[in-house]
Design a protein around this motif. Structure first.
Motif, PDB file in Angstrom:
ATOM      1  N   TYR A  32       0.836  -1.208   0.000  1.00 37.09           N
ATOM      2  CA  TYR A  32       0.000   0.000   0.000  1.00 37.09           C
ATOM      3  C   TYR A  32       0.875   1.265   0.000  1.00 37.09           C
ATOM      4  N   TYR A 100      -9.440  -2.676   1.792  1.00 32.81           N
ATOM      5  CA  TYR A 100      -9.519  -1.446   2.568  1.00 32.81           C
ATOM      6  C   TYR A 100     -10.959  -0.923   2.623  1.00 32.81           C
TER       7      TYR A 100
ATOM      8  N   LEU B  15      -5.642  -0.505   7.719  1.00 30.53           N
ATOM      9  CA  LEU B  15      -5.214  -1.739   7.074  1.00 30.53           C
ATOM     10  C   LEU B  15      -4.681  -2.724   8.117  1.00 30.53           C
TER      11      LEU B  15
END
Lengths: 112, 112
Positions: A32, A100, B15
């Motif tokens: 990410y 997410y 996350l």
């Protein structure tokens, strides 16, 4: 990791292998973090609260071995190390985005 | 799990929370196993090579606490326990499918 068994449950075996590659506590956060651009080690470290240097080294090494990131060292003083997502790693981005979104919808409501 | 920090990196924190819910070594395999129908404990156990009873109990308990599965006990002799994915859990199915496709494309080529 258990020895790979030959069973009818090959799909589940494959899922275990996949999780071996990207199911580490921090790997999705690292993907990410790298999803928008190449980053130095120290930048990744700052992006991920709670990770320590030793763990980040270990996860990045594992991800490099699995072809998810590439590592480039520049001969500056001190040396600069940069990490970039590979094509294989980039393909995980939409999946992580979905995860997410799922979390936004559900996790905050059930946890506090 | 590290103490939740208040930082600008809220997305990465989220996350981490999400991974706390579904990032366990076996939880995705369990969701995958339950994706088509309700199952008894023993059926789930047979579906997942490499898991042992203690781990499966622990993961299912965690998933129940996080609202991903429901647990129903029937007063048979011996008692029957069945697990079903909740709506929240079912929404993870397409994400796990994508992950599985990603693995089919990449993991077999780079491993073994």
């Amino acid at each position: 990791m258990p020895t790979k068994k030959i069973t009818k449950n090959t799909e589940r075996c494959a899922l275990q292998e996949i999780l071996g590659v990207i199911g580490g506590k921090w790997s999705m956060s690292i993907i990410y973090a790298l999803s928008h651009r190449t980053m130095r080690f120290s930048e990744i470290e700052r992006m991920i609260p709670g990770i320590n240097t030793r763990m980040l080294v270990k996860e990045l090494k594992n991800m490099e071995n699995n072809g998810i990131v590439t590592r480039e060292v520049f001969a500056t003083v001190p040396p600069t190390v940069e990490y970039t997502l590979t094509a294989k790693g980039k393909k995980l981005n939409p999946i992580i985005d979905e995860l997410y979104k799922w979390g936004e919808e559900y996790v905050d409501k059930s946890m506090s």
